[in-house]
Design an enzyme around this catalytic site. Structure first.
Site, mmCIF file in Angstrom:
data_model
loop_
_atom_site.group_PDB
_atom_site.id
_atom_site.type_symbol
_atom_site.label_atom_id
_atom_site.label_comp_id
_atom_site.label_asym_id
_atom_site.label_seq_id
_atom_site.Cartn_x
_atom_site.Cartn_y
_atom_site.Cartn_z
ATOM 1 N N HIS A 1 1.141 -1.378 0.029
ATOM 2 C CA HIS A 1 0.004 -0.051 0.393
ATOM 3 C C HIS A 1 0.626 1.530 0.076
ATOM 4 O O HIS A 1 0.505 1.950 0.316
ATOM 5 C CB HIS A 1 -0.976 -0.041 1.215
ATOM 6 C CG HIS A 1 -2.304 -1.310 1.179
ATOM 7 N ND1 HIS A 1 -2.996 -1.132 0.599
ATOM 8 C CD2 HIS A 1 -1.861 -2.547 2.271
ATOM 9 C CE1 HIS A 1 -3.625 -1.953 0.447
ATOM 10 N NE2 HIS A 1 -3.721 -2.933 1.440
ATOM 11 N N ASN B 1 -10.130 -2.747 2.269
ATOM 12 C CA ASN B 1 -9.792 -2.947 0.807
ATOM 13 C C ASN B 1 -11.695 -2.490 -0.350
ATOM 14 O O ASN B 1 -12.582 -2.710 0.399
ATOM 15 C CB ASN B 1 -9.046 -4.500 0.449
ATOM 16 C CG ASN B 1 -8.246 -4.464 0.497
ATOM 17 O OD1 ASN B 1 -7.303 -3.152 0.450
ATOM 18 N ND2 ASN B 1 -7.378 -5.789 0.713
#
Ligand code: NDP
EC number: 1.11.1.6
Length: 486
Positions: free
Chosen positions: A56, A129
């Site tokens: 990320h 997510n």
């Protein structure tokens, strides 16, 4: 006169005499070490980067608020969810997973969807997510999984053989692989995707009664995706396409919003439900546990400074408030450690005190010192407990809710091994065009895999999810479905 309102200064506040010419012995040099402003400037520049997140790394963030639109106080005592109309400020960070900080936005990858609610009871982070499930269900597999998603140590290239080798040997990934390879694997923008808490959490009400809960943020912009060829073109032309889109939309007042829903499962159903509800590779059918509206999230303000706010934002699924607890989900349990640990390494031991992370409620505890302690470090207040000096005390009503556990301490897999039904349900839910594109995406992604054995192993998984799914992928790769699964 050495001071003037607009004087350039050193970090120590002294006015700088020359910021364009370093100090040299004679006009041709050499440069003098006594030019301390030059030394400080170069040294600070060398330290401008903190380690990027291993996963990320590329992110875009925005400020906003959450407003409760439905009374859920029967399920949770969390104060920020306690009454309809209540607003809580928040910060969101969206991200890709595998790429580096400068990588392209429009790649096929799950998107991180991390929300920090600044509640009056402390921060609550919902770190999810844009997919309702995950590739693996035990945190012990996470470093290996991510190694396959990152660069090959020899070539420094992405390695499709490693990706499919791992997935084919970890069939619990099939459901998430199917979502990733579907149209939704490349969102049109960060505004046009849903968000999910993915894990099961526990909500506890004022009476101490608990329920299991799953979170769904549904985009109010509608789901839109990019076709792979369009996405590839954009990735080359404007790698920051999603970041730019989010910033521009907010800047011009086209404020993105999501409705938050939850699925609620009675605690006792966890023992009898047809899938293990704590297995993060599975969803709970919405026919069994329908979505219940909670509220609405609106993003209405861009960060003033990317590094200070987006890069230094630290989210952890362990950042909880009273009324919201964890579940035994083994992936979640590992994340409770890993996220905060990553931030202690990446940003520092006092990362919670940075302006973007600092709770809006008062922080009172006995933690002291550590690198970069830039607040008053507790001043002269009492620094240990128990004490006789009226230091802050625990509030037992805010303990996590107790629940019984039993079993043998051992390293064991989830005892539920049906990795196929839900991946097949997804395939069957898609229309014919969506299936064709899903199959084409998978075939393209698997073509470069170097070992036929890996392709055949993976085809069996697709076949077990749905024979049509497996056959079409086998055909696309010019292979046959292995006899043993037929
Ligand atoms: P439901 O019909 O009750 O729910 C289907 C879900 O799939 C909805 O959340 C829908 O949300 C979502 N969906 C619709 N079209 C697509 C698509 N093209 N790609 C991905 N998701 C889509 O069925 P079940 O709850 O029994 O689930 C069936 C399958 O749906 C599951 O196996 C799972 O793969 C998938 N799914 C399930 C979710 C859940 O929480 N149960 C969540 C997301 C996907 P929307 O139309 O708003 O996108």
């Amino acid at each position: 006169m050495t001071t003037n309102k607009n004087n350039l200064t050193t970090s120590w506040g002294a006015p700088v005499g020359d910021n364009q010419n370093s100090m040299t012995a004679g006009s041709r040099g050499p440069t003098l070490i006594q030019d301390v402003h030059l030394l400080e400037k170069l040294a600070h520049f060398n330290r401008e980067r903190v380690p990027e997140r291993v996963v990320h790394a590329k992110g875009a963030g925005a400020h906003g608020y959450f407003e409760v639109t439905n009374d859920v106080s029967a399920y949770t005592k969390a104060v920020f969810l306690s009454e309809v109309g209540k607003r809580t400020p928040l910060f969101v960070r969206f991200s890709t997973v595998a790429g580096e900080n400068g990588s392209a936005d429009t790649v096929r990858d799950p998107r991180g969807f991390a929300v920090k609610f600044y509640t009056e009871e402390g921060n609550y982070d919902l770190v999810g997510n844009n997919t309702p499930v995950f590739f693996i269900r035990d945190a012990i597999k996470f470093p290996d999984f991510i190694h396959t998603q990152k660069r090959d140590p020899r070539t420094h290239l992405k390695n499709p053989t490693a990706v499919w080798d791992f997935w084919s040997l970890s069939p619990e990934s099939l459901h998430q692989v199917s979502i990733l390879m579907s149209d939704r694997g490349i969102p049109a923008t960060l505004r046009h995707m849903h968000g999910f808490g993915s894990h099961t959490f526990k909500w506890v009400n004022a009476e101490g009664d608990g329920v299991w809960v799953k979170y769904h943020f549904k985009t109010e912009q509608g789901v839109k995706n990019l076709a792979p060829d369009v996405a590839a073109k954009i990735a080359g032309e404007n790698p920051d396409y999603h970041t730019e889109d989010l910033f521009n939309a907010i800047e011009k007042g086209d404020l993105p919003s999501w409705k938050l829903y939850v699925q609620i499962m009675p605690l006792e159903d966890a023992d009898t439900y047809r899938f293990d509800p704590f297995d993060v590779t599975k969803v709970w059918s919405q026919k069994d546990y329908p979505l219940i509206e909670v509220g609405r999230m609106v993003l209405d303000r861009n960060p003033e400074n990317y590094f200070a706010e987006v890069e230094q934002a630290t989210f952890s699924p362990g950042t909880l408030v009273p009324g919201i607890d964890v579940s035994p989900d083994k992936m979640l349990q590992g994340r409770l450690f890993a996220y905060s640990d990553a931030h202690r390494y990446r940003v520092g031991a006092n990362h919670q005190a940075l302006p973007i992370n600092r709770p809006r409620s008062e922080v009172k505890n006995y933690q002291r010192d550590g690198q970069m302690r830039f607040d008053d470090n507790g001043g002269r207040s009492v620094y240990y407990e128990p004490n006789s000096f009226s230091g802050p005390t625990e509030s037992h009503e805010n303990k996590q809710a107790a629940y019984p556990v039993s079993g043998v301490a051992d390293s064991v897999a989830y005892d539920h091994n049906n990795h196929y039904t839900q991946a097949g349900d997804l395939y069957r839910l898609l229309n014919e065009d969506e299936r064709t594109r899903l199959v084409a995406n998978i075939v393209e992604a698997m073509k470069p895999v170097e070992k036929e054995e890996i392709k055949l192993r993976q085809i069996q998984h697709f076949y077990k999810a749905d024979p049509d799914y497996g056959k079409r992928i086998a055909d696309g790769l010019g292979l046959s479905v292995p006899q043993q699964v037929k």
